[in-house]
Write a protein that holds these residues in place. Structure first.
Motif, PDB file in Angstrom:
ATOM      1  N   PRO A 257       6.949  12.943  -4.359  1.00  0.00           N
ATOM      2  CA  PRO A 257       5.875  12.901  -3.365  1.00  0.00           C
ATOM      3  C   PRO A 257       4.687  12.044  -3.774  1.00  0.00           C
ATOM      4  N   GLU A 258       4.267  12.137  -5.037  1.00  0.00           N
ATOM      5  CA  GLU A 258       3.132  11.318  -5.477  1.00  0.00           C
ATOM      6  C   GLU A 258       3.479   9.835  -5.488  1.00  0.00           C
ATOM      7  N   ALA A 259       4.751   9.535  -5.745  1.00  0.00           N
ATOM      8  CA  ALA A 259       5.192   8.139  -5.722  1.00  0.00           C
ATOM      9  C   ALA A 259       5.225   7.607  -4.294  1.00  0.00           C
ATOM     10  N   VAL A 260       5.633   8.452  -3.342  1.00  0.00           N
ATOM     11  CA  VAL A 260       5.660   8.049  -1.937  1.00  0.00           C
ATOM     12  C   VAL A 260       4.289   7.537  -1.514  1.00  0.00           C
ATOM     13  N   LYS A 261       3.253   8.303  -1.832  1.00  0.00           N
ATOM     14  CA  LYS A 261       1.900   7.941  -1.425  1.00  0.00           C
ATOM     15  C   LYS A 261       1.414   6.692  -2.157  1.00  0.00           C
ATOM     16  N   ASN A 262       1.816   6.554  -3.402  1.00  0.00           N
ATOM     17  CA  ASN A 262       1.453   5.365  -4.173  1.00  0.00           C
ATOM     18  C   ASN A 262       2.108   4.115  -3.591  1.00  0.00           C
ATOM     19  N   PHE A 263       3.414   4.197  -3.330  1.00  0.00           N
ATOM     20  CA  PHE A 263       4.124   3.055  -2.742  1.00  0.00           C
ATOM     21  C   PHE A 263       3.512   2.670  -1.399  1.00  0.00           C
ATOM     22  N   LEU A 264       3.180   3.674  -0.601  1.00  0.00           N
ATOM     23  CA  LEU A 264       2.617   3.423   0.721  1.00  0.00           C
ATOM     24  C   LEU A 264       1.271   2.709   0.621  1.00  0.00           C
ATOM     25  N   ALA A 265       0.434   3.145  -0.290  1.00  0.00           N
ATOM     26  CA  ALA A 265      -0.884   2.522  -0.451  1.00  0.00           C
ATOM     27  C   ALA A 265      -0.752   1.038  -0.765  1.00  0.00           C
ATOM     28  N   TYR A 266       0.180   0.696  -1.642  1.00  0.00           N
ATOM     29  CA  TYR A 266       0.381  -0.706  -2.009  1.00  0.00           C
ATOM     30  C   TYR A 266       0.952  -1.501  -0.828  1.00  0.00           C
ATOM     31  N   SER A 267       1.889  -0.899  -0.087  1.00  0.00           N
ATOM     32  CA  SER A 267       2.480  -1.609   1.057  1.00  0.00           C
ATOM     33  C   SER A 267       1.437  -1.888   2.134  1.00  0.00           C
ATOM     34  N   LEU A 268       0.605  -0.909   2.422  1.00  0.00           N
ATOM     35  CA  LEU A 268      -0.441  -1.111   3.423  1.00  0.00           C
ATOM     36  C   LEU A 268      -1.348  -2.269   3.028  1.00  0.00           C
ATOM     37  N   THR A 269      -1.671  -2.336   1.742  1.00  0.00           N
ATOM     38  CA  THR A 269      -2.546  -3.414   1.260  1.00  0.00           C
ATOM     39  C   THR A 269      -1.858  -4.764   1.328  1.00  0.00           C
ATOM     40  N   ARG A 270      -0.617  -4.835   0.851  1.00  0.00           N
ATOM     41  CA  ARG A 270       0.101  -6.118   0.863  1.00  0.00           C
ATOM     42  C   ARG A 270       0.347  -6.607   2.285  1.00  0.00           C
ATOM     43  N   LEU A 271       0.674  -5.689   3.184  1.00  0.00           N
ATOM     44  CA  LEU A 271       0.965  -6.066   4.573  1.00  0.00           C
ATOM     45  C   LEU A 271      -0.308  -6.305   5.390  1.00  0.00           C
ATOM     46  N   GLY A 272      -1.442  -5.863   4.874  1.00  0.00           N
ATOM     47  CA  GLY A 272      -2.699  -6.074   5.585  1.00  0.00           C
ATOM     48  C   GLY A 272      -2.786  -5.300   6.878  1.00  0.00           C
ATOM     49  N   THR A 273      -2.291  -4.059   6.855  1.00  0.00           N
ATOM     50  CA  THR A 273      -2.290  -3.225   8.057  1.00  0.00           C
ATOM     51  C   THR A 273      -2.784  -1.824   7.720  1.00  0.00           C
ATOM     52  N   ASP A 274      -3.184  -1.079   8.736  1.00  0.00           N
ATOM     53  CA  ASP A 274      -3.649   0.284   8.498  1.00  0.00           C
ATOM     54  C   ASP A 274      -2.565   1.317   8.727  1.00  0.00           C
ATOM     55  N   HIS A 275      -1.385   0.872   9.176  1.00  0.00           N
ATOM     56  CA  HIS A 275      -0.282   1.814   9.350  1.00  0.00           C
ATOM     57  C   HIS A 275       1.056   1.090   9.313  1.00  0.00           C
ATOM     58  N   ILE A 276       2.084   1.843   8.972  1.00  0.00           N
ATOM     59  CA  ILE A 276       3.466   1.354   9.005  1.00  0.00           C
ATOM     60  C   ILE A 276       4.191   2.148  10.076  1.00  0.00           C
ATOM     61  N   ASP A 277       4.967   1.464  10.881  1.00  0.00           N
ATOM     62  CA  ASP A 277       5.602   2.131  12.017  1.00  0.00           C
ATOM     63  C   ASP A 277       6.733   3.060  11.594  1.00  0.00           C
ATOM     64  N   ILE A 278       7.672   2.566  10.794  1.00  0.00           N
ATOM     65  CA  ILE A 278       8.783   3.397  10.321  1.00  0.00           C
ATOM     66  C   ILE A 278       8.838   3.273   8.804  1.00  0.00           C
ATOM     67  N   TYR A 279       8.727   4.388   8.117  1.00  0.00           N
ATOM     68  CA  TYR A 279       8.698   4.386   6.647  1.00  0.00           C
ATOM     69  C   TYR A 279       9.888   5.181   6.153  1.00  0.00           C
ATOM     70  N   ARG A 280      10.618   4.613   5.189  1.00  0.00           N
ATOM     71  CA  ARG A 280      11.865   5.240   4.761  1.00  0.00           C
ATOM     72  C   ARG A 280      12.137   5.000   3.277  1.00  0.00           C
ATOM     73  N   PRO A 281      12.658   6.012   2.567  1.00  0.00           N
ATOM     74  CA  PRO A 281      13.111   5.764   1.193  1.00  0.00           C
ATOM     75  C   PRO A 281      14.307   4.815   1.222  1.00  0.00           C
TER      76      PRO A 281
END
Length: 331
Positions: free
Chosen positions: A100-124
């Motif tokens: 769970p802590e890794a999920v949130k970490n990965f998401l934070a980096y993806s949001l920053t790299r993609l330059g967006t405030d949300h991801i539409d579909i997120y999946r392991p």
């Protein structure tokens, strides 16, 4: 461009999606400018579903998409992002991380790299055998509740895992390999998805180019091309598999289309709940794929296609041995 809905709870997307993985060196060097132009061409053609992974090129793919999508209406496209596959500085894979802590970490980096405030579909990207799927999905649910993610997706898991995940939070879609030469999903996974009202986004619809009609006998993979290690492209297997493509070519010619168009149309014809992803790296390959969605396959057409490429007729696993153990289903 036609549209389809991913399951009962998922978003409405274009009936054809763009897979961006190949733009980050998986099949050898890709041209950055051409990759960006291909994304633009896809959007202009009405393709709204764009699929990436935070481990594609160790973040390169997300940064590339951020550049390609800059200035575009954020509501005009759907971003599907896979996460959790650990990478080393030399490109080696270190296995999945679904904590769970890794999920949130990965998401934070993806949001920053993609330059967006949300991801539409997120999946392991793959199931982490050391972490209960309920824990991984629970973390994604928290991010959905917080507004950082819109929908939950899964990738390459079996029917039992789908049920467990769906019990925690509704799953919009499963992303899994599905093509004329990869049909293992039909036994248990696809019926489970339909029972639960979950969509399917199909990758590998052209078998990584093997059934595109463009791979030729004697061709070798370029430096950095992962197909050099793919069993279906190995000596002995590739010749057999290309003979299937030639049989399919006769059907395509009778239908007045290319082999690639026929292969994509076949996947799309398997149900309105399925969205094929095409891994086009160039505008030329994208332009070839787009007419596939206009192809109407009759019962006779489907029978001829099945005769040309019967289920289970391909030789070789769809991944090298080290990666097969992490899949929910086989070939």
């Amino acid at each position: 461009m036609q549209t389809r809905t991913l399951g009962r709870t998922g978003p409405v997307t274009s009936a054809l999606g763009l897979g961006a993985m190949g733009m980050s060196g998986v099949y050898g060097p890709a041209d950055r400018a051409e990759s960006i132009a291909t994304v633009h061409a896809a959007l202009e053609a009405g393709v709204t579903l764009i699929d990436t992974g935070d481990f594609y090129g160790m973040g390169h793919n997300e940064l590339l998409l951020a550049e390609a999508l800059r200035g575009r209406d954020r509501d005009g496209y759907t971003l599907s992002v896979k996460f959790g596959m650990l990478r080393g500085p030399g490109g080696e894979f270190g296995g999945p991380d679904g904590r769970p802590e890794a999920v949130k970490n990965f998401l934070a980096y993806s949001l920053t790299r993609l330059g967006t405030d949300h991801i539409d579909i997120y999946r392991p990207g793959r199931l982490d055998p050391a972490v209960p799927i309920e824990d991984t999905v629970g973390a994604i649910k928290e991010m959905i509740d917080a507004g950082y993610v819109r929908y939950l997706g899964l990738s390459e898991v079996d029917a039992a895992t789908i049920r467990r995940a769906h019990a925690v939070h509704p799953v919009a879609d499963l992303q899994i390999e599905y093509s004329l030469i990869s049909r293992a999903v039909e036994a248990e996974v696809l019926p489970t998805l339909r029972e639960l009202g979950i969509g399917l986004t199909a990758y590998g619809v052209l078998g990584r180019g093997l059934i595109s009609g463009h791979w030729t006998p004697g061709r070798t993979a370029d430096p950095g091309d992962s197909r050099a290690f793919n069993p279906r492209f190995s000596n002995g297997n590739v010749e057999h598999n290309l003979a299937l493509v030639e049989a399919l070519r006769w059907v395509a010619e009778a239908k007045g289309c290319t082999v690639a168009q026929l292969a994509i149309a076949w996947v799309a014809a398997q149900g309105e709940d399925i969205v094929p992803l095409v891994g086009a790296r160039t505008r030329e390959r994208l332009a070839e794929a787009l007419p596939a969605m206009e192809l109407s396959l009759t019962t006779d057409d489907l029978a001829e296609i099945e005769k040309a490429v019967p289920p289970g007729s391909a030789r070789g696993d769809r991944y090298p041995p080290a990666f097969m153990s992490g899949l929910g289903v086989g070939n």
